[in-house]
Enzyme design. Sequence first.
Site, PDB file in Angstrom:
ATOM      1  N   ASP A 263       1.748  -8.277  17.295  1.00 37.69           N
ATOM      2  CA  ASP A 263       2.922  -7.684  16.674  1.00 37.69           C
ATOM      3  C   ASP A 263       3.533  -8.611  15.618  1.00 37.69           C
ATOM      4  O   ASP A 263       3.631  -9.826  15.826  1.00 37.69           O
ATOM      5  CB  ASP A 263       3.946  -7.457  17.803  1.00 37.69           C
ATOM      6  N   GLU A 305      -0.685  -6.802  13.029  1.00 38.79           N
ATOM      7  CA  GLU A 305       0.290  -5.922  12.398  1.00 38.79           C
ATOM      8  C   GLU A 305       0.995  -6.735  11.318  1.00 38.79           C
ATOM      9  O   GLU A 305       1.884  -7.528  11.614  1.00 38.79           O
ATOM     10  CB  GLU A 305       1.341  -5.412  13.398  1.00 38.79           C
TER      11      GLU A 305
HETATM   12  C1  GLC Z   1       6.576  -3.877  15.479  1.00 40.97           C
HETATM   13  C2  GLC Z   1       6.510  -2.655  16.374  1.00 40.97           C
HETATM   14  C3  GLC Z   1       7.859  -2.014  16.447  1.00 40.97           C
HETATM   15  C4  GLC Z   1       8.861  -3.029  16.970  1.00 40.97           C
HETATM   16  C5  GLC Z   1       8.839  -4.301  16.127  1.00 40.97           C
HETATM   17  C6  GLC Z   1       9.599  -5.414  16.778  1.00 40.97           C
HETATM   18  O1  GLC Z   1       6.820  -3.544  14.168  1.00 40.97           O
HETATM   19  O2  GLC Z   1       5.536  -1.770  15.896  1.00 40.97           O
HETATM   20  O3  GLC Z   1       7.860  -0.874  17.262  1.00 40.97           O
HETATM   21  O4  GLC Z   1      10.144  -2.472  16.952  1.00 40.97           O
HETATM   22  O5  GLC Z   1       7.525  -4.784  15.959  1.00 40.97           O
HETATM   23  O6  GLC Z   1       8.903  -5.893  17.874  1.00 40.97           O
END
Ligand code: GLC
Length: 605
Positions: A263, A305
């Site tokens: 993440d 991500e």
């Molecule tokens: C990422 C996740 C999202 C979350 C954020 C903070 O972007 O996809 O859902 O709110 O991280 O952890």
Amino acid sequence: MMRERREERARYAAPAAAPRVFDCLSHAARIRVILRSQTRIGTKDARAGSFSAFESRSGGHVFQDPLWYKDAVFYELHVKAFCDSSGDGMGDFRGLTSKLDYLVELGIDCLWLLPMYPSPMRDDGYDISDYCAIHPNYGSFDDFRSFLAAAHERGLRVITELVLNHTSDQHPWFLESRSSRDNAKRDWYVWSDTDDRYAGVRRIFVDTELSNWAWDPVSKAYYWHRFFSQQPDLNFDHPEVREAIWKVMKFWLEVGVDGFRVDAVPYLIEREGTSCENLPETHDVLRELRRRVDEEFPGRVLLAEANMPPDEVRPYFGNDDEFHMSFHFPVMPRLFMALRLEDRKPLVEIIERTPPIPDGCQWGLFLRNHDELTLEMVSDSERAYMYDSYAVDPNERINLGIRRRLAPLLEGDLRRVQLLNGILMSLPGSPFLYYGDEIGMGDNVYLGDRNGVRTPMQWDGGWNAGFSSADPERLCQPLISNPIYGYQAVNVDAQERNSHSLLNWTRRLIQLRRSTKVFGRGTVQFLAPANHRVLAYVRKLGEEQILIVNNLSSAAQAVELDLSSVAGAIPVEMFGGSLFPRIGEQPYVLTLSPHTFYWFRLRWF
Ligand code: GLC
């Protein structure tokens, strides 16, 4: 069909040195033996650092290809919203386990589980308060282990969330860190006496957070957070933090997960005078984690991500020594733009602007996920266009994005849903489906935050959509119940009974994608026909070539394609197997009805 696939997958599971008695058994009996032996292995407590299901599987040569993720179809789901076995209104691991055959039949290779850890749920589980446990709402640790074993038995891999940028403010690390300025864990987080450091760093949750600093009344100082203020950022400059995160990874890898969706990776390190994003020191941290994964757990996958333009994501692959995969965020809004503009340009432009990546790496592509359809990485005018086209009602907007599911975004138009799925499955990269989109589930933009796209899976038209036996008031989220997308109209059971349903069509699409490695591993070359409403490209791997032609328009189109480089080939339409006229030196003429597409295997008979 499902049995055949299970058997085909299970064949990979044959032990390297099979005992002689094994040779005498029928094929089906062998599979039963293999499955039984796998269930028995890997049952000791992972916390005790024992052997794991994965090790037993890799010993048995289940997953032989280290580049498996390049061909895989992924499926993202929230345990909470998938299936409730206990009747408390909350999905759980036993429920999910009971639905694994559904996922196998859909053609999925790998599940991506949204956060399943103990959490105060201020950010739907992305605010973790214990990294090495299962949220009690979702069942026990043993339930998780049984689920994982059952998935692996079916040849399904499982990746989980690794939220490393931040913890919950209720995590014991933060509680210690804030307890006093001289606590041993004080520097595990980013503290400041003022809130003016790192000025100019953008806010991400612009609708809720006014600053990236929050005041802590306990230790009377500010702490840094890129997301909600209940999610303090860890300080990755601190070696103990890096070690603690590695221990978390090791824990789950020993339990047997096949990798992590990592993440929010761009934000690990802060430096004055920078955007605090994508810093070289952040890459150092990630490279070190990858090195340790490769050393101790080869074959597991790390997926980033990093919601950034492609040239800024490229470094996250490094020299094939950082991430195996990364999402290609900008492809997604541009697909929707191309569709609305009826013009291939936005999509072709972003893909042609995407730098090459190392051979061992792969893009992750998606149409929708659990977050808003993010518009952070488009220009202001493009964002305005997207809002005008897809989110006229302000309730449909959140932060810099649109909180809607695929089917309602496309006004329930089956042809457009199919077209975008066809493009998703045929562009370079591995596709990620979001649970429920395979049946065209709807959303509820009145639920707050991004919860409207996280409602319970719609299994049938009965009590609570077959999701739970609880009283409806008790469900984790209300079901979608409007006449268009409600569970009585849109559900798995009904679509299984209809051979023309979106579900059955999606199964077929995935089956075709899985029939060749061209989609996951081949090159792409875009054609440039004068008719810009048509998006056409050739995917090629070795001798194999597939021609894809998409009509982005709501009107029928004719197109002339320059296919002289493959003159002599016969296009074989992949869904129906029909032969089309042989390609010659002259432009190849095709007609397409509104929002349709063709996949042609090029054959030289
Ligand atoms: C990422 C996740 C999202 C979350 C954020 C903070 O972007 O996809 O859902 O709110 O991280 O952890």
